[in-house]
Write a protein that holds these residues in place. Structure first.
Motif, PDB file in Angstrom:
ATOM      1  N   ALA A  71    -100.174 -31.681 -81.457  1.00 30.81           N
ATOM      2  CA  ALA A  71    -101.293 -32.545 -81.826  1.00 30.81           C
ATOM      3  C   ALA A  71    -100.820 -33.985 -81.698  1.00 30.81           C
ATOM      4  CB  ALA A  71    -101.753 -32.254 -83.248  1.00 30.81           C
ATOM      5  N   LEU A  72    -101.498 -34.763 -80.881  1.00 33.74           N
ATOM      6  CA  LEU A  72    -101.082 -36.137 -80.650  1.00 33.74           C
ATOM      7  C   LEU A  72    -101.412 -37.009 -81.846  1.00 33.74           C
ATOM      8  CD1 LEU A  72    -102.259 -36.705 -76.964  1.00 33.74           C
ATOM      9  CD2 LEU A  72    -100.107 -35.734 -77.793  1.00 33.74           C
ATOM     10  N   GLU A  73    -100.613 -38.046 -82.023  1.00 34.02           N
ATOM     11  CA  GLU A  73    -100.945 -39.046 -83.024  1.00 34.02           C
ATOM     12  C   GLU A  73    -102.154 -39.818 -82.533  1.00 34.02           C
ATOM     13  OE1 GLU A  73     -97.637 -41.544 -83.668  1.00 34.02           O
ATOM     14  OE2 GLU A  73     -96.278 -39.927 -84.268  1.00 34.02           O
ATOM     15  N   ARG A  74    -103.136 -39.947 -83.398  1.00 32.98           N
ATOM     16  CA  ARG A  74    -104.343 -40.658 -82.986  1.00 32.98           C
ATOM     17  C   ARG A  74    -104.097 -42.167 -83.041  1.00 32.98           C
ATOM     18  NH1 ARG A  74    -108.998 -38.229 -86.574  1.00 32.98           N
ATOM     19  NH2 ARG A  74    -107.251 -37.753 -87.928  1.00 32.98           N
ATOM     20  N   PRO A  75    -104.763 -42.947 -82.175  1.00 29.99           N
ATOM     21  CA  PRO A  75    -104.651 -44.399 -82.255  1.00 29.99           C
ATOM     22  C   PRO A  75    -105.154 -44.907 -83.601  1.00 29.99           C
ATOM     23  CG  PRO A  75    -105.721 -43.720 -80.206  1.00 29.99           C
ATOM     24  CD  PRO A  75    -105.636 -42.506 -81.085  1.00 29.99           C
ATOM     25  N   PRO A 119    -101.009 -41.652 -75.460  1.00 34.54           N
ATOM     26  CA  PRO A 119    -101.278 -42.806 -74.593  1.00 34.54           C
ATOM     27  C   PRO A 119    -102.121 -43.844 -75.310  1.00 34.54           C
ATOM     28  CG  PRO A 119    -102.733 -40.995 -74.035  1.00 34.54           C
ATOM     29  CD  PRO A 119    -101.797 -40.474 -75.084  1.00 34.54           C
ATOM     30  N   GLY A 120    -102.282 -44.997 -74.673  1.00 37.61           N
ATOM     31  CA  GLY A 120    -103.154 -46.029 -75.213  1.00 37.61           C
ATOM     32  C   GLY A 120    -104.586 -45.547 -75.271  1.00 37.61           C
ATOM     33  N   GLN A 121    -105.397 -46.232 -76.076  1.00 32.62           N
ATOM     34  CA  GLN A 121    -106.754 -45.757 -76.321  1.00 32.62           C
ATOM     35  C   GLN A 121    -107.599 -45.744 -75.052  1.00 32.62           C
ATOM     36  OE1 GLN A 121    -108.677 -47.615 -79.637  1.00 32.62           O
ATOM     37  NE2 GLN A 121    -110.326 -46.125 -79.679  1.00 32.62           N
ATOM     38  N   THR A 122    -107.442 -46.745 -74.179  1.00 30.38           N
ATOM     39  CA  THR A 122    -108.241 -46.779 -72.950  1.00 30.38           C
ATOM     40  C   THR A 122    -107.951 -45.560 -72.091  1.00 30.38           C
ATOM     41  OG1 THR A 122    -108.316 -49.200 -72.945  1.00 30.38           O
ATOM     42  CG2 THR A 122    -108.733 -48.084 -70.845  1.00 30.38           C
ATOM     43  N   PHE A 123    -106.674 -45.264 -71.890  1.00 32.62           N
ATOM     44  CA  PHE A 123    -106.287 -44.095 -71.093  1.00 32.62           C
ATOM     45  C   PHE A 123    -106.732 -42.813 -71.786  1.00 32.62           C
ATOM     46  CE2 PHE A 123    -103.397 -40.707 -69.859  1.00 32.62           C
ATOM     47  CZ  PHE A 123    -103.346 -40.839 -68.478  1.00 32.62           C
TER      48      PHE A 123
END
Length: 269
Positions: A71-75, A119-123
């Motif tokens: 589970a990725l860390e959310r921005p 990744p960054g939020q845009t990506f």
């Protein structure tokens, strides 16, 4: 931790996966990332409304615990609240398990396993849009509207342009209805690029068509450009009108929310 799993251990864990486990891992390999809500629609839709979210959480927790899914860390600020908004990717153990899961499949596993990163939020939002198109097409196939023999995302969706370079669409898909099939490359435009930048990208497809280029299925694919709002749609349609032929036959622009319905409509024309 996944990094300490021996290959023999990975193989044993892979052998004990359920059919749904394997399908989840293959879809994460295909799309790179999926939101919890998207995984529910793909793999838990057949359960009752009251149990599908609980079952998804249990299955994902188990796959995370064995090092196959992360589970990725959310921005900062997140995308949605709750577990539905969590974003999932293959952990390195799941990547290493792919050769065992993919036995007999026409899909190449990654050359080496990598720990997932956020990744960054845009990506991230762009990638989730690509994943959403896949989920919607699977739902249309489930409803009997189409057959979906192929859906590829980057970098599997890339192919030679016939001029010594590479075309790098966000996705490539093959749709079928009866004896008719359409090949599409998909460019997901979120209005973050300037129109001149988008024009250069689309001109590469015009050059590809002029060169008689062939996509993964040995035909010149159609190009779908999805856009986020009507204003951008008007601008992109005007941009396409100003491109040299065969732009009129090559490109279709559509609002993101209408993209999959547009492909189905074209397929059935």
């Amino acid at each position: 931790m996944t990094a300490r799993l021996s290959l023999a251990r990975v193989e044993r864990l892979a052998a004990n996966l359920s059919a749904r486990d394997r399908s989840i891992i293959l879809d994460l390999a295909r799309t790179r990332i999926l939101a919890g809500s998207q995984l529910t629609r793909l793999h838990f839709h057949d359960l009752s409304k009251n149990s599908r979210e609980r079952k998804r959480r249990d299955v994902l927790f188990r796959l995370i615990s064995i090092g196959f899914v992360a589970a990725l860390e959310r921005p900062i600020g997140g995308i949605r609240a709750g577990s539905k908004g969590l974003i999932y990717a293959l952990d390195s153990g799941g990547q290493r398990a792919l050769p065992f899961i993919l036995a007999g499949e026409q899909q190449d596993p990654p050359e080496r396993a990598r720990k997932p990163w956020t990744p960054g939020q845009t990506f991230l939002l762009h990638s989730l849009d690509v994943s959403e198109l896949y989920v919607q097409l699977v739902e249309l196939e489930r409803a009997g509207a189409i057959a979906l023999p192929q859906f590829l995302t980057e970098p599997a969706s890339w192919f030679p342009n016939g001029l010594g370079g590479i075309l790098k669409p966000d996705a490539y898909t093959l749709l079928q209805f009866g004896d008719v099939e359409d090949s599409w490359v998909i460019e997901v435009d979120r209005a973050t690029e300037s129109l001149p930048t988008l024009r250069r990208k689309l001109l590469a497809y015009v050059d590809f068509a002029h060169a008689g280029g062939e996509g993964p299925d040995r035909v010149t694919p159609r190009v779908l450009v999805t856009v986020p709002h009507p204003g951008r749609l008007t601008a992109v349609q005007g941009l396409i009108e100003g491109l040299p032929e065969p732009a009129g036959q090559l490109f279709t622009a559509a609002l993101f929310g209408e993209a999959t319905r547009t492909m189905v409509r074209v397929l059935r024309e």
